[in-house]
Design a protein around this motif. Structure first.
Motif, mmCIF file in Angstrom:
data_model
loop_
_atom_site.group_PDB
_atom_site.id
_atom_site.type_symbol
_atom_site.label_atom_id
_atom_site.label_comp_id
_atom_site.label_asym_id
_atom_site.label_seq_id
_atom_site.Cartn_x
_atom_site.Cartn_y
_atom_site.Cartn_z
ATOM 1 N N TYR A 21 0.820 -1.211 0.000
ATOM 2 C CA TYR A 21 0.000 0.000 0.000
ATOM 3 C C TYR A 21 0.855 1.263 0.000
ATOM 4 O O TYR A 21 1.863 1.362 0.697
ATOM 5 C CB TYR A 21 -0.906 0.023 1.234
ATOM 6 N N CYS A 22 0.402 2.232 -0.785
ATOM 7 C CA CYS A 22 1.007 3.563 -0.764
ATOM 8 C C CYS A 22 -0.114 4.577 -0.971
ATOM 9 O O CYS A 22 -1.208 4.239 -1.412
ATOM 10 C CB CYS A 22 2.083 3.704 -1.833
ATOM 11 N N GLY A 23 0.154 5.813 -0.621
ATOM 12 C CA GLY A 23 -0.901 6.817 -0.732
ATOM 13 C C GLY A 23 -0.318 8.208 -0.884
ATOM 14 O O GLY A 23 0.902 8.404 -0.931
ATOM 15 N N ALA A 24 -1.218 9.178 -0.968
ATOM 16 C CA ALA A 24 -0.810 10.575 -1.082
ATOM 17 C C ALA A 24 -1.968 11.461 -0.645
ATOM 18 O O ALA A 24 -3.129 11.045 -0.659
ATOM 19 C CB ALA A 24 -0.397 10.918 -2.513
ATOM 20 N N GLY A 39 -7.592 16.133 -1.062
ATOM 21 C CA GLY A 39 -7.697 14.865 -1.769
ATOM 22 C C GLY A 39 -6.801 13.824 -1.127
ATOM 23 O O GLY A 39 -5.656 14.124 -0.776
ATOM 24 N N VAL A 40 -7.311 12.608 -0.953
ATOM 25 C CA VAL A 40 -6.517 11.483 -0.458
ATOM 26 C C VAL A 40 -6.766 10.297 -1.381
ATOM 27 O O VAL A 40 -7.914 9.998 -1.719
ATOM 28 C CB VAL A 40 -6.886 11.104 0.993
ATOM 29 N N VAL A 41 -5.681 9.646 -1.805
ATOM 30 C CA VAL A 41 -5.785 8.465 -2.663
ATOM 31 C C VAL A 41 -4.879 7.374 -2.090
ATOM 32 O O VAL A 41 -3.715 7.633 -1.765
ATOM 33 C CB VAL A 41 -5.372 8.769 -4.117
ATOM 34 N N GLY A 81 2.902 10.046 0.249
ATOM 35 C CA GLY A 81 3.421 11.308 -0.255
ATOM 36 C C GLY A 81 2.609 12.520 0.185
ATOM 37 O O GLY A 81 1.377 12.481 0.194
ATOM 38 N N ILE A 82 3.326 13.572 0.555
ATOM 39 C CA ILE A 82 2.716 14.845 0.944
ATOM 40 C C ILE A 82 3.531 15.964 0.307
ATOM 41 O O ILE A 82 4.761 15.956 0.371
ATOM 42 C CB ILE A 82 2.710 15.042 2.475
ATOM 43 N N GLU A 83 2.846 16.926 -0.310
ATOM 44 C CA GLU A 83 3.565 18.068 -0.889
ATOM 45 C C GLU A 83 4.351 18.794 0.197
ATOM 46 O O GLU A 83 3.824 19.093 1.261
ATOM 47 C CB GLU A 83 2.587 19.037 -1.557
ATOM 48 N N ALA A 84 5.623 19.066 -0.087
ATOM 49 C CA ALA A 84 6.509 19.674 0.902
ATOM 50 C C ALA A 84 6.784 21.131 0.540
ATOM 51 O O ALA A 84 7.905 21.515 0.225
ATOM 52 C CB ALA A 84 7.814 18.898 0.999
ATOM 53 N N VAL A 85 5.749 21.956 0.560
ATOM 54 C CA VAL A 85 5.898 23.382 0.301
ATOM 55 C C VAL A 85 5.109 24.166 1.335
ATOM 56 O O VAL A 85 4.022 23.778 1.743
ATOM 57 C CB VAL A 85 5.399 23.756 -1.121
ATOM 58 N N ASP A 158 -5.144 15.379 -8.842
ATOM 59 C CA ASP A 158 -3.744 15.697 -8.573
ATOM 60 C C ASP A 158 -3.159 14.697 -7.574
ATOM 61 O O ASP A 158 -2.007 14.273 -7.690
ATOM 62 C CB ASP A 158 -3.621 17.129 -8.053
ATOM 63 N N THR A 159 -3.962 14.317 -6.580
ATOM 64 C CA THR A 159 -3.503 13.349 -5.589
ATOM 65 C C THR A 159 -3.245 11.993 -6.232
ATOM 66 O O THR A 159 -2.305 11.282 -5.855
ATOM 67 C CB THR A 159 -4.548 13.183 -4.469
ATOM 68 N N LEU A 160 -4.075 11.617 -7.206
ATOM 69 C CA LEU A 160 -3.854 10.363 -7.926
ATOM 70 C C LEU A 160 -2.469 10.350 -8.563
ATOM 71 O O LEU A 160 -1.763 9.338 -8.511
ATOM 72 C CB LEU A 160 -4.932 10.187 -8.995
ATOM 73 N N GLU A 161 -2.073 11.473 -9.150
ATOM 74 C CA GLU A 161 -0.754 11.535 -9.793
ATOM 75 C C GLU A 161 0.359 11.358 -8.764
ATOM 76 O O GLU A 161 1.344 10.636 -9.013
ATOM 77 C CB GLU A 161 -0.604 12.872 -10.536
ATOM 78 N N MET A 162 0.218 11.964 -7.594
ATOM 79 C CA MET A 162 1.239 11.808 -6.548
ATOM 80 C C MET A 162 1.284 10.372 -6.047
ATOM 81 O O MET A 162 2.365 9.800 -5.843
ATOM 82 C CB MET A 162 0.972 12.779 -5.401
ATOM 83 N N ALA A 163 0.118 9.772 -5.827
ATOM 84 C CA ALA A 163 0.073 8.389 -5.361
ATOM 85 C C ALA A 163 0.658 7.438 -6.408
ATOM 86 O O ALA A 163 1.307 6.443 -6.071
ATOM 87 C CB ALA A 163 -1.365 7.996 -5.028
ATOM 88 N N TRP A 164 0.447 7.748 -7.685
ATOM 89 C CA TRP A 164 1.009 6.938 -8.767
ATOM 90 C C TRP A 164 2.530 6.946 -8.703
ATOM 91 O O TRP A 164 3.174 5.903 -8.899
ATOM 92 C CB TRP A 164 0.526 7.458 -10.114
#
Length: 222
Positions: A21-24, A39-41, A81-85, A158-164
């Protein structure tokens, strides 16, 4: 999906039991042109490298509720994954601390974005349309893929792309996905821990996560 839809996603018939499992999460604190939600995926990678949507949501919730929802997800995550900004860096630090305090270690990874949200989303077209991710269907993510670009919010897409990106790293480390464009190609952004961004430390951390993922699949196969 209609013939003219941008995305033509594919559904799965059943969700395999043995997944890594992975997520974002996309906190999206007001920077999106078309509004902002959280958004959470969650994605799962099977032993053959096929990626499945496990669950997703897109809601207007406050940061404390976002943390609670993520920590209550019933999965053993290989990475998240979490955006780090800006504020997201603070959020990353807080959720890591709360995760450890609860004894539920989730390997959170800060993601530094280098492309616009729309570019990231549209870069997912070949991945979605060729079935590299299989979806549950019947939820907000499915509906927004059907309607894009005529959607009010962009956050779960956008969250889907990060989780991918997280899922592709899992596949590469398990040896079931080649190290090709999409895994570590031009579209990838740098990922680093919030504390200092030491590239060697990140490499060691990611390698350790891959070993844990491989061990879980070995146990499942045994």
């Amino acid at each position: 999906a209609s013939e003219y839809a941008y995305f033509k996603p594919h559904k799965y018939e059943y969700l395999p039991l043995d997944l890594v499992y992975c997520g974002a999460v996309d906190l999206s604190l007001g920077e999106a042109i078309k509004g902002s939600k959280v958004g959470v995926v969650v994605l799962g990678v099977d032993e053959k490298g096929q990626v499945h949507e496990v669950e997703s949501f897109e809601e207007q919730i406050v940061p404390d509720e976002t943390i609670r929802r993520i920590l209550n997800l019933p999965y053993e995550f290989d990475r998240f994954g979490i955006e780090a900004v800006q504020f997201q860096r603070y959020f990353l630090k807080v959720i890591e601390e709360k995760s450890k305090a609860l004894g539920k270690y989730i390997p959170f990874i800060g993601i530094e974005q280098k492309r616009r949200k729309e570019e990231r989303i549209e870069g997912m077209e070949p991945i979605v349309n060729t079935g590299q991710i299989l979806f549950r269907g019947g939820n907000e993510l499915w509906a927004e893929m059907q309607d894009y670009p005529n959607v009010e919010y962009l956050d779960v897409l956008d969250t889907l792309e990060m989780a991918w990106r997280m899922a592709k790293q899992v596949g590469v480390e398990l040896g079931v996905v080649g190290d090709r464009e999409g895994a570590r190609g031009p579209a990838e952004v740098e990922v680093a821990r919030d504390e200092g961004g030491d590239a060697g430390g990140v490499g060691r951390d990611v390698a350790a996560q891959g070993q844990r993922a491989g061990a879980r699949l070995d146990r499942a196969a045994g």
